[in-house]
Write an enzyme that holds these catalytic residues in place. Structure first.
Site, PDB file in Angstrom:
ATOM      1  N   LYS A 147       0.813  -1.157  -0.089  1.00 45.25           N
ATOM      2  CA  LYS A 147       0.296  -0.389  -0.011  1.00 45.25           C
ATOM      3  C   LYS A 147       0.800   0.994  -0.556  1.00 45.25           C
ATOM      4  CE  LYS A 147      -4.527   1.527   2.176  1.00 45.25           C
ATOM      5  NZ  LYS A 147      -5.274   1.928   3.020  1.00 45.25           N
ATOM      6  N   GLY A 164       6.199   1.625   5.953  1.00 46.43           N
ATOM      7  CA  GLY A 164       7.624  -0.011   4.905  1.00 46.43           C
ATOM      8  C   GLY A 164       7.409   0.264   3.500  1.00 46.43           C
ATOM      9  N   CYS A 165       6.198   0.502   2.779  1.00 45.81           N
ATOM     10  CA  CYS A 165       6.086   1.123   1.391  1.00 45.81           C
ATOM     11  C   CYS A 165       6.745   2.385   0.983  1.00 45.81           C
ATOM     12  CB  CYS A 165       5.167   1.511   1.206  1.00 45.81           C
ATOM     13  SG  CYS A 165       3.834  -0.782   1.036  1.00 45.81           S
ATOM     14  N   THR A 166       7.320   3.324   1.727  1.00 42.18           N
ATOM     15  CA  THR A 166       7.504   3.810   1.496  1.00 42.18           C
ATOM     16  C   THR A 166       8.967   4.182   1.560  1.00 42.18           C
ATOM     17  OG1 THR A 166       5.687   5.521   2.649  1.00 42.18           O
ATOM     18  CG2 THR A 166       7.681   7.311   2.144  1.00 42.18           C
ATOM     19  N   ALA A 197       9.882   2.363  -0.989  1.00 44.17           N
ATOM     20  CA  ALA A 197      10.266   3.356  -2.479  1.00 44.17           C
ATOM     21  C   ALA A 197      11.083   4.276  -2.414  1.00 44.17           C
ATOM     22  CB  ALA A 197       9.144   3.778  -2.702  1.00 44.17           C
TER      23      ALA A 197
END
Length: 154
Positions: free
Chosen positions: A40, A45-47, A50
């Site tokens: 998401k 974590g995804c930030t 990325a």
């Protein structure tokens, strides 16, 4: 859930990117494509993951590698993530998780005692001929970009 492995042919796909344009894997024949699945946009974590890829994207480009992030986020959510984190690669919307299913990364997960279906954080390096060269499935989000570069640098 049967996850694709090195040596498997990568499934061909076309998805909408952060600019609501259609992007197909076939558009990148002759290049290596790093397809990373993340749960998401704009979550911690995804930030982190990325940002790491953003920071090494020049090195990846120099190695003929194109980065594509795929999540079940709606297209309208993606431009905010790109803008907020100054991302320099393509994000793709897989709302019906058909591409995640094809790669074998959609399936049961557990979080805080609850079980649900979702994306398993995995990355596939697809070679110039459309074959999966390597699968990255053991990494911490803050080290993801380093693990990828270490592999590419041999």
């Amino acid at each position: 859930m049967k996850t694709l492995q090195a040596g498997d042919k990568a499934p061909q796909f076309s998805l909408q990117n952060q600019n609501d344009e259609t992007v197909s894997l076939a558009d990148y024949a002759g290049k290596k494509v790093l397809v990373y699945f993340y749960p998401k946009a704009m979550t911690p974590g995804c930030t982190t993951q990325a940002q790491g890829l953003r920071d090494v994207n020049d090195e990846l480009t120099a190695k003929n590698v194109v980065v594509m992030g795929i999540s079940p986020d709606a297209v309208k959510r993606l431009p905010k993530f790109v803008e907020k984190e100054n991302l320099n690669f393509t994000l793709l919307s897989d709302e019906d998780h058909a591409v995640a299913d094809a790669f074998g990364v959609w399936g049961p997960k557990k979080f805080m005692g609850k079980e649900y279906d979702g994306i398993h954080r995995q990355t596939f390096l697809i070679d110039e001929n459309g074959t999966i060269e390597h699968v990255f499935n053991k990494f911490k989000t803050k080290e993801h970009h380093t693990v990828v570069l270490d592999y590419l640098n041999g």
